[in-house]
Design a protein around this motif. Structure first.
Motif, PDB file in Angstrom:
ATOM      1  N   GLY A 180       0.816  -1.207   0.000  1.00 59.03           N
ATOM      2  CA  GLY A 180       0.000   0.000   0.000  1.00 59.03           C
ATOM      3  C   GLY A 180       0.849   1.256   0.000  1.00 59.03           C
ATOM      4  O   GLY A 180       0.547   2.232  -0.697  1.00 59.03           O
ATOM      5  N   ASN A 181       1.921   1.238   0.781  1.00 55.49           N
ATOM      6  CA  ASN A 181       2.825   2.383   0.840  1.00 55.49           C
ATOM      7  C   ASN A 181       3.509   2.611  -0.502  1.00 55.49           C
ATOM      8  O   ASN A 181       3.642   3.747  -0.960  1.00 55.49           O
ATOM      9  CB  ASN A 181       3.865   2.172   1.944  1.00 55.49           C
ATOM     10  CG  ASN A 181       4.608   3.435   2.258  1.00 55.49           C
ATOM     11  OD1 ASN A 181       4.153   4.522   1.946  1.00 55.49           O
ATOM     12  ND2 ASN A 181       5.772   3.302   2.871  1.00 55.49           N
ATOM     13  N   MET A 182       3.938   1.523  -1.141  1.00 53.74           N
ATOM     14  CA  MET A 182       4.584   1.635  -2.448  1.00 53.74           C
ATOM     15  C   MET A 182       3.594   2.167  -3.498  1.00 53.74           C
ATOM     16  O   MET A 182       3.949   3.007  -4.330  1.00 53.74           O
ATOM     17  CB  MET A 182       5.143   0.279  -2.885  1.00 53.74           C
ATOM     18  CG  MET A 182       6.275  -0.224  -2.010  1.00 53.74           C
ATOM     19  SD  MET A 182       7.710   0.833  -2.049  1.00 53.74           S
ATOM     20  CE  MET A 182       8.341   0.434  -3.655  1.00 53.74           C
ATOM     21  N   ALA A 183       2.355   1.680  -3.475  1.00 51.50           N
ATOM     22  CA  ALA A 183       1.353   2.154  -4.426  1.00 51.50           C
ATOM     23  C   ALA A 183       1.036   3.629  -4.198  1.00 51.50           C
ATOM     24  O   ALA A 183       0.883   4.401  -5.152  1.00 51.50           O
ATOM     25  CB  ALA A 183       0.083   1.314  -4.313  1.00 51.50           C
ATOM     26  N   TYR A 184       0.958   4.033  -2.944  1.00 47.41           N
ATOM     27  CA  TYR A 184       0.690   5.434  -2.617  1.00 47.41           C
ATOM     28  C   TYR A 184       1.815   6.324  -3.129  1.00 47.41           C
ATOM     29  O   TYR A 184       1.571   7.366  -3.742  1.00 47.41           O
ATOM     30  CB  TYR A 184       0.526   5.599  -1.104  1.00 47.41           C
ATOM     31  CG  TYR A 184       0.372   7.030  -0.655  1.00 47.41           C
ATOM     32  CD1 TYR A 184      -0.860   7.670  -0.738  1.00 47.41           C
ATOM     33  CD2 TYR A 184       1.452   7.740  -0.155  1.00 47.41           C
ATOM     34  CE1 TYR A 184      -1.001   8.986  -0.333  1.00 47.41           C
ATOM     35  CE2 TYR A 184       1.320   9.054   0.242  1.00 47.41           C
ATOM     36  CZ  TYR A 184       0.093   9.670   0.153  1.00 47.41           C
ATOM     37  OH  TYR A 184      -0.050  10.977   0.538  1.00 47.41           O
ATOM     38  N   ASN A 185       3.058   5.925  -2.877  1.00 49.55           N
ATOM     39  CA  ASN A 185       4.200   6.725  -3.319  1.00 49.55           C
ATOM     40  C   ASN A 185       4.297   6.779  -4.838  1.00 49.55           C
ATOM     41  O   ASN A 185       4.755   7.778  -5.396  1.00 49.55           O
ATOM     42  CB  ASN A 185       5.496   6.186  -2.725  1.00 49.55           C
ATOM     43  CG  ASN A 185       5.618   6.498  -1.257  1.00 49.55           C
ATOM     44  OD1 ASN A 185       5.044   7.471  -0.772  1.00 49.55           O
ATOM     45  ND2 ASN A 185       6.343   5.683  -0.521  1.00 49.55           N
TER      46      ASN A 185
END
Length: 102
Positions: A43-48
């Protein structure tokens, strides 16, 4: 999640005895924690990846828009000179007239 290799064990398909053994074994908690970590990381990677990039450049200090530290130094120099002049205008306190404890 299709791209996580070891998906969570579906406890609904296990018998009560197997479910109890599995949850007491210690591997269940580690598996759940690992899955949560992986999902949070994804989720963090997709957000970034979708986040808008900053487009304004940042420069250190004042950014060259003002006189900056030189102006401040001059201002403090003037304040110091005014303080020295004010000290020279003060009356001499060695006179007995100013001694309030006598």
């Amino acid at each position: 999640m299709s791209n996580i290799r070891t998906d969570q064990v579906d406890l609904r398909r296990l018998s009560d005895q197997d479910k109890s053994d599995f949850q007491r074994g210690g591997g269940y908690g580690e598996q759940v924690a690992a899955l949560k970590r992986a999902r949070a990381y994804q989720g963090n990677m997709a957000y970034n990846a979708k986040r808008q990039e900053k487009t304004t450049t940042q420069t250190p200090g004042t950014g060259g828009m003002s006189a900056g530290i030189g102006m401040q130094q001059e201002r403090y120099r003037e304040i110091g000179q005014e303080n020295e002049a004010a000290k020279g205008n003060r009356p001499d306190l060695d006179d007995a007239m100013y001694d309030i404890y006598s």
